[in-house]
Each structure stands twice: as C-alpha cells, then as structure tokens.
Design an enzyme around this catalytic site. Structure first.
Site, PDB file in Angstrom:
ATOM      1  N   LYS A  26       7.383  -2.916   2.836  1.00 23.20           N
ATOM      2  CA  LYS A  26       6.296  -3.656   2.152  1.00 23.20           C
ATOM      3  C   LYS A  26       6.048  -3.035   0.785  1.00 23.20           C
ATOM      4  O   LYS A  26       5.901  -3.747  -0.220  1.00 23.20           O
ATOM      5  CB  LYS A  26       5.026  -3.567   2.983  1.00 23.20           C
ATOM      6  CG  LYS A  26       3.734  -3.847   2.213  1.00 23.20           C
ATOM      7  CD  LYS A  26       2.494  -3.691   3.050  1.00 23.20           C
ATOM      8  CE  LYS A  26       1.956  -2.302   3.118  1.00 23.20           C
ATOM      9  NZ  LYS A  26       1.166  -1.848   1.974  1.00 23.20           N
ATOM     10  N   ASN A  27       6.062  -1.703   0.695  1.00 23.28           N
ATOM     11  CA  ASN A  27       5.699  -1.035  -0.561  1.00 23.28           C
ATOM     12  C   ASN A  27       6.820  -1.026  -1.583  1.00 23.28           C
ATOM     13  O   ASN A  27       6.601  -0.653  -2.730  1.00 23.28           O
ATOM     14  CB  ASN A  27       5.199   0.383  -0.267  1.00 23.28           C
ATOM     15  CG  ASN A  27       3.821   0.348   0.383  1.00 23.28           C
ATOM     16  OD1 ASN A  27       3.174  -0.703   0.408  1.00 23.28           O
ATOM     17  ND2 ASN A  27       3.399   1.463   0.930  1.00 23.28           N
ATOM     18  N   CYS A  36     -10.367   0.648  -0.795  1.00 21.01           N
ATOM     19  CA  CYS A  36     -10.405   0.389   0.644  1.00 21.01           C
ATOM     20  C   CYS A  36     -10.995   1.623   1.317  1.00 21.01           C
ATOM     21  O   CYS A  36     -11.391   2.580   0.681  1.00 21.01           O
ATOM     22  CB  CYS A  36      -9.031   0.058   1.183  1.00 21.01           C
ATOM     23  SG  CYS A  36      -7.865   1.311   0.812  1.00 21.01           S
ATOM     24  N   ARG A  95      -9.441   5.207  -4.724  1.00 18.83           N
ATOM     25  CA  ARG A  95      -8.161   4.728  -5.290  1.00 18.83           C
ATOM     26  C   ARG A  95      -8.370   4.208  -6.708  1.00 18.83           C
ATOM     27  O   ARG A  95      -8.184   3.036  -7.006  1.00 18.83           O
ATOM     28  CB  ARG A  95      -7.574   3.650  -4.375  1.00 18.83           C
ATOM     29  CG  ARG A  95      -7.396   4.174  -2.968  1.00 18.83           C
ATOM     30  CD  ARG A  95      -6.797   3.178  -2.063  1.00 18.83           C
ATOM     31  NE  ARG A  95      -5.371   3.041  -2.345  1.00 18.83           N
ATOM     32  CZ  ARG A  95      -4.578   2.195  -1.700  1.00 18.83           C
ATOM     33  NH1 ARG A  95      -5.092   1.405  -0.779  1.00 18.83           N
ATOM     34  NH2 ARG A  95      -3.314   2.110  -1.988  1.00 18.83           N
ATOM     35  N   ASP A 153       0.711   8.008   4.483  1.00 17.94           N
ATOM     36  CA  ASP A 153       0.592   6.812   5.326  1.00 17.94           C
ATOM     37  C   ASP A 153       0.943   7.090   6.780  1.00 17.94           C
ATOM     38  O   ASP A 153       0.652   6.269   7.658  1.00 17.94           O
ATOM     39  CB  ASP A 153       1.482   5.686   4.776  1.00 17.94           C
ATOM     40  CG  ASP A 153       0.995   5.228   3.412  1.00 17.94           C
ATOM     41  OD1 ASP A 153       1.772   4.589   2.685  1.00 17.94           O
ATOM     42  OD2 ASP A 153      -0.150   5.550   3.063  1.00 17.94           O
ATOM     43  N   ARG A 184      -1.269  -6.561   7.929  1.00 18.03           N
ATOM     44  CA  ARG A 184      -1.011  -6.454   6.480  1.00 18.03           C
ATOM     45  C   ARG A 184       0.317  -5.760   6.235  1.00 18.03           C
ATOM     46  O   ARG A 184       0.992  -6.023   5.240  1.00 18.03           O
ATOM     47  CB  ARG A 184      -2.126  -5.654   5.797  1.00 18.03           C
ATOM     48  CG  ARG A 184      -3.381  -6.447   5.505  1.00 18.03           C
ATOM     49  CD  ARG A 184      -4.277  -5.666   4.580  1.00 18.03           C
ATOM     50  NE  ARG A 184      -3.498  -5.059   3.519  1.00 18.03           N
ATOM     51  CZ  ARG A 184      -3.741  -3.836   3.022  1.00 18.03           C
ATOM     52  NH1 ARG A 184      -4.742  -3.127   3.498  1.00 18.03           N
ATOM     53  NH2 ARG A 184      -3.005  -3.347   2.062  1.00 18.03           N
TER      54      ARG A 184
HETATM   55  C1  EPZ Z   1       0.631   3.646  -2.940  1.00 17.82           C
HETATM   56  O1  EPZ Z   1      -0.709   3.412  -3.317  1.00 17.82           O
HETATM   57  C2  EPZ Z   1       0.848   2.902  -1.624  1.00 17.82           C
HETATM   58  N1  EPZ Z   1       0.629   1.465  -1.827  1.00 17.82           N
HETATM   59  C3  EPZ Z   1      -0.112   3.436  -0.566  1.00 17.82           C
HETATM   60  O2  EPZ Z   1       0.233   2.792   0.659  1.00 17.82           O
HETATM   61  C4  EPZ Z   1       0.119   4.928  -0.390  1.00 17.82           C
HETATM   62  O3  EPZ Z   1      -0.858   5.435   0.497  1.00 17.82           O
HETATM   63  C5  EPZ Z   1       0.006   5.645  -1.736  1.00 17.82           C
HETATM   64  O4  EPZ Z   1       0.882   5.037  -2.704  1.00 17.82           O
HETATM   65  C6  EPZ Z   1       0.379   7.112  -1.637  1.00 17.82           C
HETATM   66  O5  EPZ Z   1       1.696   7.225  -1.181  1.00 17.82           O
HETATM   67  C7  EPZ Z   1       1.639   0.753  -2.365  1.00 17.82           C
HETATM   68  O6  EPZ Z   1       2.692   1.262  -2.701  1.00 17.82           O
HETATM   69  C8  EPZ Z   1       1.371  -0.718  -2.518  1.00 17.82           C
HETATM   70  P1  EPZ Z   1      -1.425   6.603  -5.548  1.00 17.82           P
HETATM   71  P2  EPZ Z   1      -1.254   3.876  -4.779  1.00 17.82           P
HETATM   72  O7  EPZ Z   1      -1.860   6.172  -6.899  1.00 17.82           O
HETATM   73  O8  EPZ Z   1      -0.174   3.799  -5.792  1.00 17.82           O
HETATM   74  C9  EPZ Z   1      -4.216  10.602  -4.810  1.00 17.82           C
HETATM   75  C10 EPZ Z   1      -0.093   1.612   2.655  1.00 17.82           C
HETATM   76  O9  EPZ Z   1      -0.605   2.050   3.691  1.00 17.82           O
HETATM   77  N2  EPZ Z   1      -3.193  11.416  -5.475  1.00 17.82           N
HETATM   78  O10 EPZ Z   1      -0.054   7.155  -5.366  1.00 17.82           O
HETATM   79  O11 EPZ Z   1      -2.520   3.140  -5.026  1.00 17.82           O
HETATM   80  C11 EPZ Z   1      -4.767   9.498  -5.711  1.00 17.82           C
HETATM   81  O12 EPZ Z   1      -5.879   9.937  -6.462  1.00 17.82           O
HETATM   82  C12 EPZ Z   1      -0.733   1.946   1.327  1.00 17.82           C
HETATM   83  O13 EPZ Z   1       0.956   0.963   2.604  1.00 17.82           O
HETATM   84  C13 EPZ Z   1      -3.453  12.758  -5.709  1.00 17.82           C
HETATM   85  O14 EPZ Z   1      -4.527  13.246  -5.347  1.00 17.82           O
HETATM   86  O15 EPZ Z   1      -1.593   5.400  -4.515  1.00 17.82           O
HETATM   87  C14 EPZ Z   1      -5.170   8.443  -4.698  1.00 17.82           C
HETATM   88  O16 EPZ Z   1      -6.450   8.712  -4.190  1.00 17.82           O
HETATM   89  C15 EPZ Z   1      -2.076   2.604   1.506  1.00 17.82           C
HETATM   90  N3  EPZ Z   1      -2.517  13.514  -6.327  1.00 17.82           N
HETATM   91  C16 EPZ Z   1      -4.128   8.615  -3.594  1.00 17.82           C
HETATM   92  O17 EPZ Z   1      -3.589   9.933  -3.729  1.00 17.82           O
HETATM   93  C17 EPZ Z   1      -1.322  12.997  -6.736  1.00 17.82           C
HETATM   94  O18 EPZ Z   1      -0.516  13.731  -7.326  1.00 17.82           O
HETATM   95  C18 EPZ Z   1      -2.971   7.626  -3.670  1.00 17.82           C
HETATM   96  O19 EPZ Z   1      -2.488   7.658  -4.997  1.00 17.82           O
HETATM   97  C19 EPZ Z   1      -1.055  11.624  -6.495  1.00 17.82           C
HETATM   98  C20 EPZ Z   1      -2.008  10.848  -5.868  1.00 17.82           C
END
Ligand code: EPZ
Length: 425
Positions: free
Chosen positions: A23-24, A119, A124, A313, A406
C-alpha cells in the site's frame, strides 16, 4: 456494514498466505502518474480502501481510471484540474499529502490544499514537506486549515544544490523525489528516507525517464526531465504485511508459509523473531518463508527506527508477541508519540504493560491473554488486536474494522483459510 471482528482463541495457524502489493509503495506511485499525460498501467495493487480513495482523488481531478485486471488499473491524466482534489479525501487520508509534489511539478502552484488528516498515532506534521519545498525555492503561504505553494523554474534552478530534510520523513522524501523527477535539472535529497516503498517509487520514476541514484540510502541524486512518459509497473510486495503474518505466526504458534515475501526487507524483523523463539526457514529462490514457534524465549527490546530499523508499523503487532515471550520487553517507539495506544488496549485482555513515557513501555510475559472487547485506532493496532484475539483464551471483539481494511486486504478471509476462527459482525 459489519464494523467489528469477532475472534475465538487460542488458535494455531497452519497453511499458506500470499503477500499482496505494498500500500505504501502504491500510494506515491499512483500520485506520480500525474507527472505524465501518457497512460500508465499499475499492477499488483492491494485491494484496500486507501487505494480506492487515492484512485477517487485522481478521478476527482479528471483522471481517467479503468480496472483492467483484478489488481491492475490503467490511468490517464491527460486533463487534470488540481481544484478537483476532493477535500473530504484529503482530510480522511494522510497519504493525500503525496499529491503535493506531482501537482507542484505539473502546475507550478497549489492553492489552498487542506492539511491531511492526522491520526491517533501522532500529530504527523507536514513541516518536513513544506520546509523541503522552501529549500527548493518555493514560496509557502498557510493558515489554520490549508497551505498554498508556488515555485518558479528559475527559483528552483537557482536554489541550493541539496534539499536537506528535517527528519527521515518517508512521504516528504517521496514528495521531493517526485517533484525533482519532473524538473530538468540536477539536485540531491539529503536525510532521505530509505524505506522499500521509497525505492519502489524511485524505480517507477526511473522507468518514466528520470535519472535517480542512491534510492535506499540517505542521499538521493535526481536528474529529472520534463518529458516523463507513461509506463507499466508492478508494485513491490508489502514487507509490512509479510512482517504482520510472520509475527502473527510467532505469537500464535503452528506453521505458516508466507509466499511472495520481500525477504531482504525483513532482516531485523526475522532476526528479532528468531531471538524470541521462532524457527524461520527462508527460501530466497521462491521468496517464501516458513515460520513455526519452537519455544518461547526472550525478546528484551523492540526499538522502532527509520528503515532498515524495525518498522514502526510492526511495533503494535510485536507488542502482542512480546506478551508471549519470556521476561520484560522494552518497547521503544522512537517515531510516534502516540503509538503505544494498542498496548493500553491489550491490558484489557490481561497483558502486563507498564507505560514509561509516550515513547517507551515495558511488556511482561509470557501472559495468558483472555478474550475481551477492544478498540482499534489505526490499521496496525487493528492487526495487533486481531493477533491478540487469536492468542487469547475465549472470545474477542475488535471494534474499528474499517481501520484494518485501509491497509490489509480481506485479512479475516485470509486468516480463516489458515485455521483462524474470525468473522466480521
Ligand atoms: C509513512 O508516513 C507511512 N505512510 C506510515 O505508514 C509510516 O508509519 C511512516 O511513514 C513511518 O515509516 C505512508 O507511507 C503512506 P514520516 P509519513 O514522515 O511519511 C517521526 C501505515 O500504517 N520521525 O516518515 O507520514 C515523524 O515526526 C502508515 O501504513 C522521527 O521522529 O511518516 C512522524 O511523527 C502509518 N524521526 C513519524 O515519525 C525521523 O527521523 C512518521 O514520520 C523520521 C520520522
């Protein structure tokens, strides 16, 4: 529409499950089809609600979308109007932020794009995205409910050679990668995320005609072109789904064969499960794994990190496995500040959980879980609570089935095929 799962446990799992497309990976690739007016054909799509939402969003902007196979769509973005991006979809689906890069590349500006829905797992923020576009010379205007971005080719060309992300953000990396792939100059992305879905997007964009080096590392060099062409592409298998089934089998016992699994994306997950007592046979040739649990051992620590660390995840699902292994396991959820929620739900089924702070918890084991009534708040906590229901003695009701669908295609149907007593109610 049945909104809950009813599960009877304990259950051991025996049989074979086949892993669906990621999905991602599919979500950014569907967005990237906006970068060309040619026809694209995307295959191996998982049949999950986020994918249907993304296709509806494209249709709302004028895309012509036709299903040409069970998991294959043809998309033609000849006439696109960004104003057609449906706000209800943007609010519902966090991943709608992925339309920003392609629309900005194609139109040079985006007016009043609503912030995507956060969410329950955390705020996020999209700061990493907006800051990266500013690095590229864009002008960002924003108010409480929406943001607008505009960028001229001259500004972008004269901006610094490297865009440095503020964190290893997956979708921010993907947004900038899509934007730069359609620009006729060279730039690099530093502090890039290295997840398998970033690599799959890079492969898709390269096939369209962009020159991309370093995808899968923290530095990606991009030499884009204004002439990206339509391509046919097969989405990579989903390592998060494969990992979900691996952990399920480790927690429930039995013997599960997982086919179409992207084994090389699961190094640390496989290592951890083996240390927790699972026996995993790997068949690289057929890209399948067979897992059975021979004895319960210690996990000690589960720490989530950007790839190739343990994927956040999978943390909720690993938390259930931790309740079945020996001793106290430290769960360190380093990314999200609210992703320990499903551990709190687990306590309603008898799990021994001590929340230390928003990012850390202790899970004691082995614990005999008992059936209970619990709530899923996101797709991964939904999968975790289903695993808990399979492990627990008695009947479990998991509310929030819509979250699970989802990201997991027909999860209950596929689990019934390997011996689970689970149904939608
Ligand atoms: C992507 O979300 C995924 N979604 C998420 O999957 C996944 O949990 C996430 O990456 C992390 O792997 C899709 O790809 C559509 P982020 P994204 O910006 O890009 C913190 C699922 O279940 N963070 O990578 O929105 C950041 O602040 C979904 O399929 C750090 O702290 O996520 C945020 O709160 C849920 N340090 C969170 O992690 C870092 O170096 C995710 O950040 C990088 C990120």
């Amino acid at each position: 529409m049945p909104t809950k799962f009813l599960i009877k446990g304990p259950t051991r799992l025996y049989g074979t499950v086949d892993v669906r497309g990621s999905k991602n990976a599919a979500l950014p690739i569907l967005a990237a089809t906006l970068l060309t007016k040619d026809r694209c054909v995307i295959d191996n799509l998982p049949l999950v609600s986020d994918i249907y939402l993304a296709l509806d969003a494209l249709k709302g902007m004028g895309a012509r979308v036709a299903w040409t196979g069970l998991r294959r769509v043809s998309i033609e973005n000849t006439h696109i109007d960004p104003k057609g991006l449906r706000r209800d979809i943007v609010k519902k689906m966090r991943a709608s932020i992925l339309f920003t890069g392609p629309l900005l590349a194609r139109f040079g500006a985006i007016e009043e794009m609503h912030y995507p829905g956060g969410c329950s797992i955390g705020a996020r923020p999209i700061e990493a995205h907006l800051a990266a576009f500013v690095d590229l010379g864009a002008e960002v205007r924003r108010d409480k409910k929406s943001f607008s971005i505009s960028i001229s080719a001259e500004d972008a060309v004269s901006s610094p050679h490297a865009v440095v992300l503020s964190e290893f953000s997956v979708t921010a990396t993907e947004n900038i990668l899509m934007f730069l792939s359609a620009a006729a100059y060279k730039k690099s992305i530093r502090i890039a995320a290295a997840e398998p879905h970033v690599i799959d997007l890079a492969k898709f964009l390269s096939k369209m005609g962009a020159k991309i080096k370093g995808a899968g590392t923290s530095r990606i060099d991009v030499y884009g072109t204004k002439l990206l062409k339509g391509v046919t592409y097969k989405i990579v298998s989903d390592y998060i789904e494969a990992g979900t089934f691996l952990i399920m089998a480790a927690a429930c016992g039995g013997e599960l064969k997982i086919t179409n699994a992207p084994i090389s994306h699961l190094d640390l997950v496989i290592k951890k499960l083996a240390s927790g007592g699972a026996k995993i046979n790997i068949d690289e040739k057929s890209q399948s794994l067979t897992i059975r649990t021979v004895k319960r051992m210690r996990l000690d620590k589960i720490q989530t990190l950007p790839y190739p660390g343990i994927p956040t995840d999978l943390q909720p699902i690993l938390g259930v496995f931790a309740s079945q292994t020996y001793g106290k396991t430290l769960i360190h959820e380093a990314l999200y500040e609210k992703r320990l929620e499903s551990l709190k739900e687990l306590t309603k089924m008898g799990a021994r959980v001590e929340i230390l702070d928003p990012h850390r918890a202790h899970v004691g084991g082995p614990t005999r879980l008992k059936g209970g009534e619990v709530h899923a708040y996101d797709l991964r906590s939904g999968a975790a609570l289903i695993v808990a229901g399979l492990v627990a003695y008695g009947t479990t009701i998991v509310h929030g089935a819509r979250h699970v669908e989802r990201g997991y295609e027909d999860l209950d149907g596929r689990l019934r095929k390997v011996g689970a007593e689970i149904k939608r109610i």
